[in-house]
Design an enzyme around this catalytic site. Structure first.
Site, short mmCIF file in Angstrom:
data_model
loop_
_atom_site.label_atom_id
_atom_site.label_comp_id
_atom_site.label_asym_id
_atom_site.label_seq_id
_atom_site.Cartn_x
_atom_site.Cartn_y
_atom_site.Cartn_z
N GLY A 75 -7.07 4.90 20.81
CA GLY A 75 -7.58 6.41 20.94
C GLY A 75 -8.13 7.25 19.92
O GLY A 75 -7.84 8.03 19.55
N VAL A 82 -9.50 11.98 16.31
CA VAL A 82 -8.73 11.11 17.36
C VAL A 82 -8.93 12.27 18.84
O VAL A 82 -10.11 13.20 18.96
CB VAL A 82 -7.71 11.99 16.78
CG1 VAL A 82 -6.14 11.48 18.06
CG2 VAL A 82 -7.29 10.97 15.55
N CYS A 83 -8.63 11.21 19.98
CA CYS A 83 -8.92 11.36 21.10
C CYS A 83 -7.93 12.74 21.74
O CYS A 83 -6.64 12.11 21.77
CB CYS A 83 -9.18 10.13 22.31
SG CYS A 83 -9.82 11.59 24.01
N GLN A 84 -7.86 13.87 21.27
CA GLN A 84 -6.66 14.71 21.08
C GLN A 84 -7.39 16.14 22.08
O GLN A 84 -7.48 16.72 21.70
CB GLN A 84 -6.30 15.03 19.63
CG GLN A 84 -5.20 15.59 20.15
CD GLN A 84 -4.20 15.74 18.27
OE1 GLN A 84 -5.33 15.65 17.63
NE2 GLN A 84 -3.10 16.08 18.94
N ARG A 116 -7.36 8.88 27.17
CA ARG A 116 -7.44 9.14 25.91
C ARG A 116 -8.39 8.45 24.66
O ARG A 116 -7.74 7.46 24.05
CB ARG A 116 -5.92 9.97 25.46
CG ARG A 116 -5.65 11.33 26.06
CD ARG A 116 -4.53 11.68 25.72
NE ARG A 116 -4.51 12.20 24.64
CZ ARG A 116 -3.67 12.40 23.90
NH1 ARG A 116 -2.00 12.92 24.45
NH2 ARG A 116 -3.53 12.87 23.13
#
Length: 151
Positions: A75, A82-84, A116
């Site tokens: 992620g 960041v995959c947020q 994510r």
């Protein structure tokens, strides 16, 4: 905005999931600190430096979280992005507090989520060869993560 961020910084400093939280170069719109994954190997043996940058029109726009410490994680891309979803424009709610963003980031580190993902190769490795992924992630954490501060 400055008063809100000062209040949120104090709230985040009381949270056990981060340490050394402070404005970066005295700029209240840029924070740095260490995230301390707690729950699961391989990340719970290290500390991960991050930056949280707030837009000039915060809280109308989400902050941007970046990991400055290299991490072997599906992620997080090699540049620390960041995959947020919480901080994406389509999911952002102006009442969201900075501590919630940090808690969500720590949850991502503690529990990689196949939904994510920024690194498909690592997501595939985690799914197909979890023992290989864990070994590589532990080794990467040992070499790149900062030492965890004391209590």
């Amino acid at each position: 905005m400055a008063a809100r961020l000062a209040k949120e910084l104090e709230e985040a400093r009381r949270w056990a999931g981060a340490r050394e939280l402070r404005p970066l170069e005295g700029d209240m719109r840029r924070w740095e600190g260490l995230l301390l994954p707690q729950n699961n190997p391989p990340y719970n043996t290290g500390a991960f430096r991050f930056e949280l940058t707030f837009a000039p029109n915060h809280p109308l726009s989400p902050p941007c979280a970046t990991l400055c410490t290299s991490i072997y994680h599906p992620g997080v891309d090699p540049d620390g992005h960041v995959c947020q979803p919480l901080t994406s424009a389509q999911h952002w709610v102006p009442t969201t507090r900075a501590i919630q963003v940090l808690q969500d980031l720590l949850l991502l580190l503690d529990s990689p989520d196949p939904q994510r993902v920024l690194r498909q190769d690592l997501a595939r490795e985690l799914q197909d060869q979890p023992e290989v992924f864990l070994r590589r992630a532990e080794e990467h954490t040992r070499h790149h993560a900062e030492q965890r501060p004391g209590p």
